[in-house]
Design a protein around this motif. Structure first.
Motif, short mmCIF file in Angstrom:
data_model
loop_
_atom_site.label_atom_id
_atom_site.label_comp_id
_atom_site.label_asym_id
_atom_site.label_seq_id
_atom_site.Cartn_x
_atom_site.Cartn_y
_atom_site.Cartn_z
N ALA A 1 0.84 -1.20 0.00
CA ALA A 1 0.00 0.00 0.00
C ALA A 1 0.87 1.25 0.00
CB ALA A 1 -0.93 0.00 1.21
N ALA A 2 1.95 1.19 0.77
CA ALA A 2 2.86 2.35 0.83
C ALA A 2 3.44 2.62 -0.55
CB ALA A 2 3.97 2.08 1.84
N VAL A 3 3.87 1.54 -1.24
CA VAL A 3 4.44 1.71 -2.57
C VAL A 3 3.40 2.29 -3.52
CG1 VAL A 3 5.30 0.48 -4.60
CG2 VAL A 3 6.21 -0.05 -2.33
N SER A 4 2.15 1.82 -3.39
CA SER A 4 1.15 2.32 -4.33
C SER A 4 0.81 3.78 -4.05
CB SER A 4 -0.10 1.43 -4.32
OG SER A 4 -1.03 1.93 -3.40
N ILE A 5 0.88 4.17 -2.78
CA ILE A 5 0.65 5.59 -2.47
C ILE A 5 1.74 6.44 -3.11
CG2 ILE A 5 0.74 7.31 -0.62
CD1 ILE A 5 -0.66 5.33 1.17
N LEU A 6 3.00 5.98 -2.96
CA LEU A 6 4.12 6.74 -3.53
C LEU A 6 4.03 6.75 -5.05
CD1 LEU A 6 7.03 5.53 -1.27
CD2 LEU A 6 5.91 7.74 -1.26
N ASN A 7 3.64 5.62 -5.60
CA ASN A 7 3.63 5.48 -7.04
C ASN A 7 2.61 6.39 -7.71
OD1 ASN A 7 4.97 4.28 -9.10
ND2 ASN A 7 3.52 2.60 -9.34
N ARG A 8 1.67 6.90 -6.91
CA ARG A 8 0.63 7.73 -7.49
C ARG A 8 1.14 9.12 -7.84
NH1 ARG A 8 -4.13 7.51 -3.57
NH2 ARG A 8 -3.62 5.30 -3.58
N SER A 9 2.26 9.50 -7.22
CA SER A 9 2.67 10.88 -7.46
C SER A 9 4.07 10.97 -8.07
CB SER A 9 2.59 11.68 -6.17
OG SER A 9 2.93 10.87 -5.10
N ILE A 10 4.37 10.04 -8.97
CA ILE A 10 5.69 10.07 -9.62
C ILE A 10 5.87 11.35 -10.43
CG2 ILE A 10 7.18 8.95 -11.32
CD1 ILE A 10 6.86 7.21 -8.96
N ALA A 11 4.90 11.67 -11.27
CA ALA A 11 5.04 12.84 -12.15
C ALA A 11 5.13 14.12 -11.33
CB ALA A 11 3.87 12.91 -13.13
N LEU A 12 4.25 14.22 -10.30
CA LEU A 12 4.29 15.40 -9.45
C LEU A 12 5.64 15.48 -8.74
CD1 LEU A 12 2.88 17.85 -8.25
CD2 LEU A 12 1.98 16.39 -6.46
N GLY A 13 6.14 14.33 -8.30
CA GLY A 13 7.42 14.29 -7.60
C GLY A 13 8.55 14.82 -8.48
N MET A 14 8.61 14.30 -9.73
CA MET A 14 9.69 14.75 -10.63
C MET A 14 9.59 16.25 -10.86
SD MET A 14 9.79 11.88 -13.58
CE MET A 14 10.01 10.15 -13.22
#
Lengths: 325, 329
Positions: free
Chosen positions: A46-59
């Motif tokens: 679940a933690a990975v999927s939460i992080l994975n949701r904001s890859i574009a915003l993160g970059m």
């Protein structure tokens, strides 16, 4: 209390405020998941999927951190993301052999836009908000007149960027972690990094100290645009095609600025850093997850999001002696 | 700023000419260009419709300049326009008798929005960019929530009166749009408030140097709050006009915040404060609308309009900086 002690206390709080906000968001999330008996939202997956949701915003936000730290701002990232996604997928057009040229073209586009932004701001002395806003309109207009709708397609090999896994972790997440580490190393350990802080803190003093301020500002904008171009590549890979609205729909320009500011980087520049931005990005995805858990409807979510952005920034801004504008 | 030697030798007449804001010349040239490319523009129907179409943006720019002169930005105006239009249609519910109190409610909501913006910026010290951005996201969400995502119904004629109706039978010009009367009234009031009162002087002082203003006894916080309230007032007014001729939807206000800021910049306003004028901002809004009209006549599609708006925005700032450095005014 002596003024020195008070200064120390304020300094410490400012430094750890993003971590504190992150902790609060995390606690609310965990409490919510436990309270609703949804323990499956507390697993590492679940933690990975939460992080994975904001890859574009993160970059985008990591790049935006450079622009804001140097005392500038970049409003053109959203449309640059769209442009990068569309151009790369149009060049690939389903042909795996064209993957490298496409990625190269997207990054070159980013470099050009960043350089132009930097030149407008430093050489023509245009206010950064106006310069990048104008640039954003120009990109949007060019994009719409050349590519009206979805363009090209992304070969399966390139979709690995968004959908592949390595060592049990999504490749996109690993790429984001690497890009973040790289940005941190540059800011923390290179001369360029410390110059970014000096120029952002006080441009005149930095120039008097012999720093070529124009070059630092331009380089920061190039970095910002390159990260946005990478976010565009990632989104092209995820959507399997380039959409000319993807950047504007995600509101990546304003969201990335909000994330950077929530992370404790000061809008006037010179103070803050990458880890704050990372905390800001995670806070944003946690807020989203909390709303999803609580079943808040989409419109109420938007209302609360707006309030949270302002509240989070007020959380440290209220203590500053600086005159806000 | 020291003046270059060449300046001191210029004849007074030429110097006075240089002190006139260039936006008026640009506007005049554009209007001549429109008249040449489309002769029907010189008929009352032509220019009155132009003014009518430009009125909401001009009113918005006249309000935005208050916040810009004080050194901030107001990004929430576009969403406030949307909220005004959507909220009015929900409250009116096709009942024409309710028009007056609905308009009153909208102004109260606007005053509240401006008050919150101002308080957050002044007392919580949140940069106005972030504070009004948060307000923009929130208000868009409220507009969606209020209408459950799909605004329904039409605004009754009594409400659309302000944006749509032309008063017929006026001598010389045949007819007079109500929107133009609104623009003139708002413009005159805002001109007086900005350039003829202490409030306006304090506003300039704050934008120029907030610390100095504070030390000279200017109530910085209160003046700033008022500036945001003026801007919100102009947004509600623009919303009422736009509701009149654009109809109800959740995207009426999109992009208006940036167009308003562009208009003030074309009018020579200095971002981050201390310089700007109401008539020049209105002229900036008319210039922007004139450019769009001209591009329309020439037959350029909307994407090209975006490019042109972007280039003009940057060019206006470059020219203003150049002029300021050269003339020292």
């Amino acid at each position: 209390m002596s003024s020195f002690a008070r200064y120390r206390a304020a300094w410490r709080l400012e430094r750890y405020a993003p971590a504190l906000l992150l902790g609060i968001a995390l606690l609310i999330y965990i409490a919510m998941a436990l309270g609703l008996g949804q323990t499956r939202f507390l697993t590492p997956e679940a933690a990975v999927s939460i992080l994975n949701r904001s890859i574009a915003l993160g970059m985008t936000a990591v790049g935006q951190t450079f622009a804001i730290l140097v005392g500038s701002i970049d409003l053109s990232v959203a449309h640059l993301i769209s442009a990068s996604a569309v151009v790369s997928s149009a060049i690939m057009d389903g042909n795996p052999a064209m993957m490298l040229p496409a990625a190269f073209a997207a990054l070159a586009l980013g470099a050009v836009v960043g350089t132009l932004n930097g030149l407008l701001i430093t050489k023509l002395e245009v206010n950064p908000l106006i310069a990048t806003l104008g640039m954003s309109l120009v990109i949007q207009g060019c994009l719409a007149s050349f590519y009206g709708s979805f363009k090209g397609s992304v070969p399966d090999e390139f979709q690995i960027f968004a959908y592949g896994n390595l060592l049990g972790l999504p490749i996109s997440l690993l790429v984001l972690v690497m890009l973040t580490l790289l940005a941190w190393l540059v800011l923390r350990f290179t001369r360029f990094g410390s110059n970014v802080y000096s120029v952002g803190g006080n441009r005149d003093t930095a120039r008097a100290a012999g720093i070529k301020t124009a070059r630092i500002v331009i380089a920061s904008h190039v970095i910002c645009s390159l990260y946005a171009a990478l976010a565009g590549l990632y989104l092209a890979s995820r959507l399997k095609s380039g959409s000319p609205w993807i950047g504007a729909e995600g509101a990546y320009d304003l969201e990335s600025i909000a994330v950077v500011v929530i992370g404790g980087t000061i809008l006037s520049g010179g103070k803050g850093g990458i880890w704050g931005t990372v905390a800001g990005v995670i806070i944003f995805s946690l807020i989203d997850s909390i709303f999803n858990l609580a079943g808040v409807d989409a419109f109420a979510k938007q209302v609360m999001r707006g309030i949270i952005i302002v509240a989070a920034v007020a959380f440290y801004a209220v203590r500053s002696k600086r005159m806000a504008a | 700023m020291t003046q270059p030697a060449s300046m001191r030798n210029i004849a007074p007449a030429r110097r006075r000419l240089q002190q006139i804001n260039p936006v008026y010349f640009v506007l005049a040239v554009l209007i001549v260009a429109i008249a040449v490319s489309n002769p029907s523009f010189v008929e009352p129907t032509g220019y009155m419709n132009f003014l009518k179409r430009a009125a909401p943006l001009a009113i918005l720019a006249a309000g935005q300049i208050y916040v810009i002169v004080s050194g901030g930005f107001d990004l929430s105006v576009g969403s406030l326009i949307t909220l005004t239009v959507v909220g009015s249609s929900m409250l009116l519910n096709n009942n024409a008798d309710a028009t007056w109190w609905v308009i009153l409610v909208m102004y109260v909501i606007g005053a509240l929005v401006g008050l919150i913006n101002g308080l957050v910026v002044s007392y919580l010290r949140v940069p106005s960019l972030i504070a009004t951005l948060g307000m923009m996201i929130t208000l868009n969400g409220v507009a969606f929530m209020w209408s459950s995502g799909s605004p329904r119904g039409y605004l009754p004629e009594t409400f659309r009166y302000f944006g749509r109706v032309n008063i017929q039978g006026v001598p010389l010009i045949q007819f007079l749009p109500v929107a133009l009367i609104a623009l003139v009234m708002v413009g005159a009031t805002f001109y007086w408030l900005m350039h003829r009162t202490n409030f306006g002087r304090m506003l300039h002082a704050i934008g120029d140097n907030p610390r100095a203003a504070k030390m000279s006894g200017v109530p910085v916080e209160r003046v700033r709050v008022l500036a945001f309230m003026v801007s919100a007032f102009s947004a509600v007014t623009a919303g009422i006009l736009l509701g009149g001729f654009a109809g109800v939807s959740t995207d009426v206000g999109i992009g208006y915040e940036l167009q308003a800021i562009t208009a003030t910049v074309i009018g020579g306003a200095q971002l981050l404060g201390g310089r700007g004028s109401v008539p020049a901002s209105i002229a900036g809004a008319l210039t922007l609308t004139a450019i769009f009209t001209l591009l329309n006549f020439v037959g350029l599609p909307k994407p090209t309009r975006d490019v042109v708006q972007g280039v003009i925005l940057i060019a206006a700032v470059v020219l203003a900086t150049y002029r300021r450095n050269r003339t020292g005014t």
